[in-house]
Scaffold this motif. Sequence first.
Motif, short mmCIF file in Angstrom:
data_model
loop_
_atom_site.label_atom_id
_atom_site.label_comp_id
_atom_site.label_asym_id
_atom_site.label_seq_id
_atom_site.Cartn_x
_atom_site.Cartn_y
_atom_site.Cartn_z
N GLU A 194 -1.26 8.29 5.98
CA GLU A 194 -1.16 7.16 5.36
C GLU A 194 -0.45 7.09 3.91
N PHE A 195 0.50 6.31 3.81
CA PHE A 195 1.34 6.35 2.50
C PHE A 195 1.04 5.14 1.61
N ILE A 196 0.79 5.38 0.72
CA ILE A 196 0.58 4.26 -0.19
C ILE A 196 1.65 4.15 -1.57
N VAL A 197 1.93 3.06 -2.18
CA VAL A 197 2.84 2.87 -3.28
C VAL A 197 2.11 1.97 -3.96
N LYS A 198 2.73 2.28 -5.42
CA LYS A 198 2.22 1.39 -6.42
C LYS A 198 3.36 0.96 -7.05
N ILE A 199 3.67 -0.23 -7.16
CA ILE A 199 4.96 -1.02 -7.77
C ILE A 199 4.64 -1.89 -8.86
N SER B 26 1.83 -3.32 3.75
CA SER B 26 0.91 -4.62 3.33
C SER B 26 0.23 -4.09 1.73
N GLU B 27 0.03 -5.39 1.24
CA GLU B 27 -0.63 -5.50 -0.19
C GLU B 27 -2.06 -4.87 0.11
N VAL B 28 -2.77 -4.30 -0.62
CA VAL B 28 -4.03 -3.88 -0.66
C VAL B 28 -4.49 -4.23 -2.09
N GLN C 63 -0.38 -3.93 -14.31
CA GLN C 63 0.66 -4.77 -13.90
C GLN C 63 1.50 -4.08 -12.60
N GLU C 64 0.59 -3.78 -11.82
CA GLU C 64 1.08 -2.86 -10.42
C GLU C 64 0.57 -3.56 -9.36
N ILE C 65 1.16 -3.63 -8.22
CA ILE C 65 0.96 -4.14 -6.84
C ILE C 65 0.73 -2.64 -6.16
N THR C 66 -0.49 -2.42 -5.37
CA THR C 66 -0.78 -1.35 -4.31
C THR C 66 -0.40 -1.73 -3.20
N MET C 67 0.19 -0.98 -2.31
CA MET C 67 0.56 -1.29 -0.88
C MET C 67 0.50 -0.11 -0.01
N SER C 68 -0.12 -0.43 1.36
CA SER C 68 -0.43 0.96 2.17
C SER C 68 0.22 0.68 3.68
N LYS C 69 0.54 1.86 3.97
CA LYS C 69 0.96 1.68 5.44
C LYS C 69 0.40 3.04 6.24
N ILE C 70 -0.45 2.76 7.20
CA ILE C 70 -0.96 3.65 8.14
C ILE C 70 0.05 4.24 8.93
N VAL C 71 0.33 5.55 9.19
CA VAL C 71 1.11 6.10 10.25
C VAL C 71 0.76 5.88 11.39
N ASP C 72 1.50 5.35 12.51
CA ASP C 72 1.38 5.20 14.09
C ASP C 72 2.60 5.61 14.70
#
Length: 203
Positions: free
Chosen positions: A137-142, A159-161, A168-177
């Motif tokens: 899983e990857f997450i990003v904070k933007i 997708s935003e989580v 002042q950040e958005i956290t987004m995530s992607k599950i590896v498939d």
Amino acid sequence: MYINKDTIITGKNVVLIPYKKDHVLKYHEWMKSEELQKLTASEPLSLEEEYDMQKSWLMDENKCTFIILDRGKYEETKNEIDAMIGDTNLFFANPDDRICAEAEIMIAEPWARGRKCGWEAMLLMFLYGIKYLGVKEFIVKISYINDISIRMFQNMGFSEVSRSDVFQEITMSKIVDKLWIEWIDSSTAGFEIIQKEANILLM
């Protein structure tokens, strides 16, 4: 991270190389930019602190970093410093269990922006994380103000989580498939991962 100290990843338009002492001075100049500090939520460091940080990145098993080179410029000049355009990183909360990694990307050179260099470099880093570090899983904070990065990661399937008004950040995530890996593979067709010292082609 010591595991990638001799790893070179070559894509169509970018080359990812380990962050070495020779790169620190230019990196330090980049991070004097208030724009980059805001976009990356970073605090300015002294040059001595930057050298210490480079050593930390090399030895810390919680962190994996690559300097991004513009491939065309590097092949023309054979000069890593001249070809440097940014960096990409992975952070692990637990080095013994690399299931989840926080990813970062920065294209510091204005002339290299808008050319999909960040897009390609990030996909190459994802592949490295998946195939050689075992990331699931990857997450990003933007930053809220970084619309370009928000759209880029959305287009990559993130997708935003959550949102943090404090930071002042958005956290987004992607599950590896499987489908996502196949998509990245097709998007980075022809890339190579090489262990420099041993000159071993890994992919």
